[in-house]
Motif scaffolding. Structure first.
Motif, mmCIF file in Angstrom:
data_model
loop_
_atom_site.group_PDB
_atom_site.id
_atom_site.type_symbol
_atom_site.label_atom_id
_atom_site.label_comp_id
_atom_site.label_asym_id
_atom_site.label_seq_id
_atom_site.Cartn_x
_atom_site.Cartn_y
_atom_site.Cartn_z
ATOM 1 N N ASP A 36 -1.648 4.249 -6.507
ATOM 2 C CA ASP A 36 -2.888 4.045 -5.760
ATOM 3 C C ASP A 36 -4.054 4.753 -6.437
ATOM 4 O O ASP A 36 -5.212 4.405 -6.221
ATOM 5 C CB ASP A 36 -2.741 4.512 -4.310
ATOM 6 C CG ASP A 36 -2.420 5.996 -4.196
ATOM 7 O OD1 ASP A 36 -1.783 6.560 -5.109
ATOM 8 O OD2 ASP A 36 -2.791 6.590 -3.170
ATOM 9 N N ARG A 37 -3.752 5.727 -7.306
ATOM 10 C CA ARG A 37 -4.796 6.411 -8.064
ATOM 11 C C ARG A 37 -5.108 5.702 -9.370
ATOM 12 O O ARG A 37 -6.084 6.017 -10.026
ATOM 13 C CB ARG A 37 -4.382 7.853 -8.338
ATOM 14 C CG ARG A 37 -4.396 8.694 -7.056
ATOM 15 C CD ARG A 37 -3.783 10.015 -7.289
ATOM 16 N NE ARG A 37 -2.324 9.780 -7.208
ATOM 17 C CZ ARG A 37 -1.400 10.674 -7.391
ATOM 18 N NH1 ARG A 37 -1.725 11.898 -7.696
ATOM 19 N NH2 ARG A 37 -0.139 10.382 -7.275
ATOM 20 N N VAL A 55 0.839 -1.202 0.000
ATOM 21 C CA VAL A 55 0.000 0.000 0.000
ATOM 22 C C VAL A 55 0.874 1.253 0.000
ATOM 23 O O VAL A 55 0.633 2.194 -0.757
ATOM 24 C CB VAL A 55 -0.966 0.002 1.214
ATOM 25 C CG1 VAL A 55 -1.680 1.343 1.350
ATOM 26 C CG2 VAL A 55 -1.972 -1.130 1.094
ATOM 27 N N ARG A 56 1.922 1.253 0.829
ATOM 28 C CA ARG A 56 2.838 2.402 0.860
ATOM 29 C C ARG A 56 3.532 2.600 -0.481
ATOM 30 O O ARG A 56 3.664 3.720 -0.964
ATOM 31 C CB ARG A 56 3.875 2.231 1.977
ATOM 32 C CG ARG A 56 3.331 2.550 3.346
ATOM 33 C CD ARG A 56 4.432 2.645 4.396
ATOM 34 N NE ARG A 56 5.225 1.434 4.516
ATOM 35 C CZ ARG A 56 4.925 0.400 5.291
ATOM 36 N NH1 ARG A 56 3.843 0.427 6.033
ATOM 37 N NH2 ARG A 56 5.703 -0.653 5.358
ATOM 38 N N ASP A 59 -6.117 -0.973 4.525
ATOM 39 C CA ASP A 59 -5.875 0.445 4.737
ATOM 40 C C ASP A 59 -4.743 0.587 5.736
ATOM 41 O O ASP A 59 -4.954 0.986 6.870
ATOM 42 C CB ASP A 59 -7.132 1.136 5.237
ATOM 43 C CG ASP A 59 -6.995 2.645 5.193
ATOM 44 O OD1 ASP A 59 -7.888 3.287 4.665
ATOM 45 O OD2 ASP A 59 -5.982 3.172 5.689
ATOM 46 N N GLN A 60 -3.596 0.164 5.334
ATOM 47 C CA GLN A 60 -2.378 0.204 6.141
ATOM 48 C C GLN A 60 -2.445 -0.725 7.348
ATOM 49 O O GLN A 60 -1.513 -0.812 8.093
ATOM 50 C CB GLN A 60 -2.061 1.630 6.620
ATOM 51 C CG GLN A 60 -1.646 2.561 5.538
ATOM 52 C CD GLN A 60 -0.219 2.334 5.097
ATOM 53 O OE1 GLN A 60 0.508 1.505 5.611
ATOM 54 N NE2 GLN A 60 0.191 3.082 4.114
ATOM 55 N N THR A 87 -7.005 -0.111 -8.633
ATOM 56 C CA THR A 87 -8.080 -0.195 -7.652
ATOM 57 C C THR A 87 -7.744 -1.256 -6.612
ATOM 58 O O THR A 87 -7.446 -2.397 -6.968
ATOM 59 C CB THR A 87 -9.405 -0.557 -8.342
ATOM 60 O OG1 THR A 87 -9.667 0.393 -9.374
ATOM 61 C CG2 THR A 87 -10.555 -0.573 -7.364
ATOM 62 N N THR A 88 -7.785 -0.873 -5.336
ATOM 63 C CA THR A 88 -7.494 -1.820 -4.255
ATOM 64 C C THR A 88 -8.707 -1.947 -3.340
ATOM 65 O O THR A 88 -9.497 -1.014 -3.194
ATOM 66 C CB THR A 88 -6.271 -1.393 -3.425
ATOM 67 O OG1 THR A 88 -6.539 -0.126 -2.839
ATOM 68 C CG2 THR A 88 -5.027 -1.317 -4.267
ATOM 69 N N LEU A 147 2.439 1.710 -3.424
ATOM 70 C CA LEU A 147 1.438 2.229 -4.361
ATOM 71 C C LEU A 147 1.228 3.728 -4.154
ATOM 72 O O LEU A 147 1.133 4.489 -5.117
ATOM 73 C CB LEU A 147 0.111 1.489 -4.201
ATOM 74 C CG LEU A 147 0.086 0.040 -4.680
ATOM 75 C CD1 LEU A 147 -1.192 -0.656 -4.219
ATOM 76 C CD2 LEU A 147 0.222 -0.047 -6.190
ATOM 77 N N ARG A 148 1.193 4.154 -2.892
ATOM 78 C CA ARG A 148 0.995 5.582 -2.593
ATOM 79 C C ARG A 148 2.195 6.420 -3.032
ATOM 80 O O ARG A 148 2.035 7.478 -3.630
ATOM 81 C CB ARG A 148 0.733 5.782 -1.110
ATOM 82 C CG ARG A 148 -0.655 5.385 -0.720
ATOM 83 C CD ARG A 148 -0.951 5.722 0.721
ATOM 84 N NE ARG A 148 -2.281 5.247 1.053
ATOM 85 C CZ ARG A 148 -2.651 4.871 2.252
ATOM 86 N NH1 ARG A 148 -1.800 4.919 3.251
ATOM 87 N NH2 ARG A 148 -3.876 4.456 2.467
#
Length: 135
Positions: free
Chosen positions: A109-110, A100-101, A118-119, A113-114, A103-104
């Motif tokens: 992350d935009r 997730v990090r 959420d961390q 689609t996940t 991707l951000r």
């Protein structure tokens, strides 16, 4: 080492061949272990084969993928582009916090689609009514 498999299941346990074509099945590909420069080529080939057989949405279950580097992200982005060209939606399910990090940080992350993370700890992806999961 990454181990991946595809499983097939449709509503009420029916064979995938009996699924109504107006309701294409979702294909779920669980990924295990590390998605890195060493495992990405095999994963890319596997996902291309899965895409050729898919008729509905494709979900990559990342809940058991312990690590993903930029070469792994490249495979995910390339798979999404190919899926989109085929009219197939790609979703990432339950990515771990490191993924997730990543991707951000990369802004993906935009684009990708996940669902289900959420961390925190990965949560299981809830399957749609009609699902294709198996090889």
């Amino acid at each position: 080492m990454t181990i991946f498999q595809t499983k097939t299941q449709t509503r009420h346990g029916a064979s995938p061949r009996t699924a109504h074509p107006a309701h294409p099945a979702t294909t779920i590909v669980p990924l295990y272990g590390e998605i890195d420069i060493f495992t990405s080529p095999a994963l890319r080939e596997r996902l291309l084969r899965v895409l050729r057989l898919s008729t509905g949405p494709l979900v990559l279950d990342l809940s058991r993928a312990s690590f993903c580097d930029v070469s792994g992200l490249a495979v995910l982005v390339g798979t999404q582009r190919r899926a989109r060209a085929l009219g197939i939606t790609l979703r990432l399910a339950a990515p771990r916090s490191q993924t997730v990090r990543l991707l951000r940080v990369t802004g993906l992350d935009r684009v990708l689609t996940t669902h289900g993370s959420d961390q925190g700890e990965p949560r299981p992806y809830s399957l749609p009514a009609q699902t294709r999961t198996g090889d």
